[in-house]
Motif scaffolding. Structure first.
Motif, PDB file in Angstrom:
ATOM      1  N   UNK A 145       6.452  -5.353   5.069  1.00  0.00           N
ATOM      2  CA  UNK A 145       5.259  -5.193   5.899  1.00  0.00           C
ATOM      3  C   UNK A 145       4.951  -3.731   6.196  1.00  0.00           C
ATOM      4  N   UNK A 146       5.978  -2.952   6.550  1.00  0.00           N
ATOM      5  CA  UNK A 146       5.697  -1.541   6.831  1.00  0.00           C
ATOM      6  C   UNK A 146       5.440  -0.774   5.537  1.00  0.00           C
ATOM      7  N   UNK A 199       9.533  -0.635  -0.935  1.00  0.00           N
ATOM      8  CA  UNK A 199       8.908  -0.334  -2.227  1.00  0.00           C
ATOM      9  C   UNK A 199       7.995  -1.473  -2.667  1.00  0.00           C
ATOM     10  N   UNK A 200       8.451  -2.715  -2.488  1.00  0.00           N
ATOM     11  CA  UNK A 200       7.629  -3.869  -2.876  1.00  0.00           C
ATOM     12  C   UNK A 200       6.340  -3.923  -2.068  1.00  0.00           C
ATOM     13  N   UNK A 201       6.418  -3.608  -0.774  1.00  0.00           N
ATOM     14  CA  UNK A 201       5.223  -3.602   0.060  1.00  0.00           C
ATOM     15  C   UNK A 201       4.243  -2.520  -0.342  1.00  0.00           C
ATOM     16  N   UNK A 202       4.781  -1.335  -0.656  1.00  0.00           N
ATOM     17  CA  UNK A 202       3.919  -0.243  -1.133  1.00  0.00           C
ATOM     18  C   UNK A 202       3.212  -0.666  -2.410  1.00  0.00           C
ATOM     19  N   UNK A 203       3.965  -1.229  -3.354  1.00  0.00           N
ATOM     20  CA  UNK A 203       3.383  -1.662  -4.627  1.00  0.00           C
ATOM     21  C   UNK A 203       2.361  -2.775  -4.450  1.00  0.00           C
ATOM     22  N   UNK A 204       2.559  -3.591  -3.420  1.00  0.00           N
ATOM     23  CA  UNK A 204       1.591  -4.657  -3.143  1.00  0.00           C
ATOM     24  C   UNK A 204       0.243  -4.057  -2.760  1.00  0.00           C
ATOM     25  N   UNK A 205       0.271  -2.904  -2.109  1.00  0.00           N
ATOM     26  CA  UNK A 205      -0.972  -2.223  -1.742  1.00  0.00           C
ATOM     27  C   UNK A 205      -1.583  -1.517  -2.946  1.00  0.00           C
ATOM     28  N   UNK A 282       6.931   0.798  13.461  1.00  0.00           N
ATOM     29  CA  UNK A 282       8.378   0.635  13.326  1.00  0.00           C
ATOM     30  C   UNK A 282       8.669  -0.764  12.804  1.00  0.00           C
ATOM     31  N   UNK A 283       9.711  -0.864  11.990  1.00  0.00           N
ATOM     32  CA  UNK A 283      10.191  -2.170  11.546  1.00  0.00           C
ATOM     33  C   UNK A 283      11.287  -2.586  12.526  1.00  0.00           C
ATOM     34  N   UNK A 284      10.910  -3.441  13.468  1.00  0.00           N
ATOM     35  CA  UNK A 284      11.829  -3.838  14.533  1.00  0.00           C
ATOM     36  C   UNK A 284      12.723  -4.977  14.055  1.00  0.00           C
ATOM     37  N   UNK A 285      14.015  -4.764  14.236  1.00  0.00           N
ATOM     38  CA  UNK A 285      15.029  -5.742  13.864  1.00  0.00           C
ATOM     39  C   UNK A 285      15.676  -6.224  15.154  1.00  0.00           C
ATOM     40  N   UNK A 286      15.500  -7.498  15.477  1.00  0.00           N
ATOM     41  CA  UNK A 286      15.857  -7.983  16.807  1.00  0.00           C
ATOM     42  C   UNK A 286      17.340  -8.329  16.926  1.00  0.00           C
ATOM     43  N   UNK A 287      18.162  -7.293  16.825  1.00  0.00           N
ATOM     44  CA  UNK A 287      19.585  -7.447  17.114  1.00  0.00           C
ATOM     45  C   UNK A 287      19.767  -7.877  18.564  1.00  0.00           C
ATOM     46  N   UNK A 319      10.026  -7.749  12.654  1.00  0.00           N
ATOM     47  CA  UNK A 319       8.576  -7.651  12.779  1.00  0.00           C
ATOM     48  C   UNK A 319       8.134  -6.209  12.605  1.00  0.00           C
ATOM     49  N   UNK A 320       6.924  -6.040  12.138  1.00  0.00           N
ATOM     50  CA  UNK A 320       6.312  -4.722  12.052  1.00  0.00           C
ATOM     51  C   UNK A 320       5.496  -4.496  13.319  1.00  0.00           C
ATOM     52  N   UNK A 321       5.771  -3.383  13.988  1.00  0.00           N
ATOM     53  CA  UNK A 321       5.137  -3.089  15.279  1.00  0.00           C
ATOM     54  C   UNK A 321       4.364  -1.785  15.179  1.00  0.00           C
ATOM     55  N   UNK A 322       3.109  -1.828  15.524  1.00  0.00           N
ATOM     56  CA  UNK A 322       2.279  -0.625  15.516  1.00  0.00           C
ATOM     57  C   UNK A 322       2.740   0.326  16.609  1.00  0.00           C
ATOM     58  N   UNK A 323       2.801   1.628  16.306  1.00  0.00           N
ATOM     59  CA  UNK A 323       3.223   2.621  17.279  1.00  0.00           C
ATOM     60  C   UNK A 323       2.337   2.647  18.505  1.00  0.00           C
ATOM     61  N   UNK A 324       2.932   2.946  19.636  1.00  0.00           N
ATOM     62  CA  UNK A 324       2.194   2.893  20.899  1.00  0.00           C
ATOM     63  C   UNK A 324       0.998   3.830  20.922  1.00  0.00           C
TER      64      UNK A 324
END
Length: 358
Positions: A145-146, A199-205, A282-287, A319-324
């Motif tokens: 996503x990011x 890389x896969x997400x970049x290539x998808x764009x 940010x790519x948030x990883x919910x540890x 989840x992908x979170x947009x910067x504040x």
């Protein structure tokens, strides 16, 4: 558009020999449960992986009336000792020992067998043992996503007016360059999942975008992170994503100095970095969720020993979170495209790789 997604005190009980022992509550028998936290190398204050785990146990302290003690190993050789000291403690007894990070697997294989009545949780790896609950994440999905975001922004003119070090600054992309970057900490299969998804997400764009990748060899070297990212920006990259722990702070500095963009990891790093205007997402990883849920299961006598709980986009594990600083600034065609790709991943229409494409 909710930026959170593209779609929608007191000292704990001390254990002899434990380093960096902090914690909540009093560690007494009146607590609903006592939890021993063994963090990953790099320790607290990384504004990423360890701090997310810490926020999860703090939430458990607040909501579940538990007590906890923290340890911050500085060498991999300390993992086994710290795990066993929590497991063998009788004042207090620890109802759960939380092992944060895949590097603890080897030590836990020994300790889980030696202390069969002790509940352990393991983050980022799996151990098939009745007294271990394993939590893994589909980091490649959030990284896709990011990466998709980076690709969408890199191919268009985009700018943000902000500041850095007390001076006004413009943070922008260069659609002519069509280059982005990835900075990892230590190269291993886990971090390669971040790289692969990105890389896969970049290539998808846009498959014509060049992705530069490099590894710092450390989780706690901001200077090295700044050096690597700086060379990427100077070579044409306008967005760099890091999965490098505290080393990533240097990526943000390099971006801010040059008026470029960066993407954080593990937590919403735009909330804590001095270079927040450079952090587009940010790519948030919910540890934190994994730590809280494991603790809650122990409190409710529902500990999921012997299981592997895998958390991805569809289970709010990543989840992908947009910067504040960027809330409401991304073009609608960008956010719409991100919503579509997220839905496609969740529906199985996009299969995100776990190894970088050659």
């Amino acid at each position: 558009m909710d930026r959170r997604t593209f779609i929608g005190g007191a000292t704990g009980a001390a254990l002899t020999g434990l380093t960096g022992c902090l914690g909540g509550g009093e560690g007494g028998s009146s607590a609903a449960a006592n939890v021993g936290m063994v963090y990953a190398l790099g320790g607290l204050g990384d504004e990423a992986f360890n701090d997310m785990a810490h926020s999860g146990i703090q939430r458990a302290e607040s909501e579940l009336d538990i007590s906890f003690s923290n340890t911050e190993p500085t060498e991999q050789s300390e993992f086994g000792t710290l795990q066993s000291q929590f497991a063998s403690s009788t004042s207090p007894d620890y109802d759960l020992v939380a092992c944060i990070g895949f590097a603890q697997l080897s030590a836990l294989q020994t300790n889980a067998s030696e202390y069969p009545d002790q509940n352990f949780m393991l983050v980022d790896s799996t151990l098939d043992a009745d007294n271990v609950a394993s939590y893994t994440f589909r980091e490649h999905e959030g990284s896709f996503q990011v990466g998709h975001l980076a690709g969408l922004l890199s191919t268009r003119e985009f700018s943000h007016e902000g500041s850095y070090s007390g001076s006004d600054k413009t943070f922008s992309t260069d659609p002519e360059a069509k280059t982005v970057g990835f900075v990892g900490g230590k190269e291993n299969p886990l971090i390669r999942k971040f790289e692969a998804g990105f890389i896969a997400g970049v290539n998808h764009a846009d498959s014509d975008i060049e992705v530069r990748s490099a590894y710092a060899g450390s989780w706690n070297d901001p200077g090295r992170g700044q050096e690597i990212a700086g060379s990427m920006y100077d070579a044409g990259a306008d967005i760099v994503y890091h999965a490098a722990g505290a080393t990533g702070g240097g990526v943000f500095s390099a971006a801010a100095e040059r008026g470029r963009l960066a993407i954080g990891v593990d937590s919403d790093q735009s909330l804590t970095s001095d270079a927040s205007h450079a952090i587009v997402a940010s790519m948030v990883k919910h540890v934190d969720t994994a730590v809280f849920n494991a603790t809650q299961d122990v409190v409710n006598d529902e500990f999921q020993g012997g299981s592997n709980i895998a958390l991805g986009l569809e289970k709010d594990g990543v989840e992908a979170v947009i910067g504040t600083e960027y809330e409401g600034e991304l073009p609608s065609e960008v956010t719409d495209a991100l919503a579509s790709s997220q839905e496609a991943i969740q529906n199985g229409d996009i299969d995100v790789p776990t190894e970088p494409e050659n």
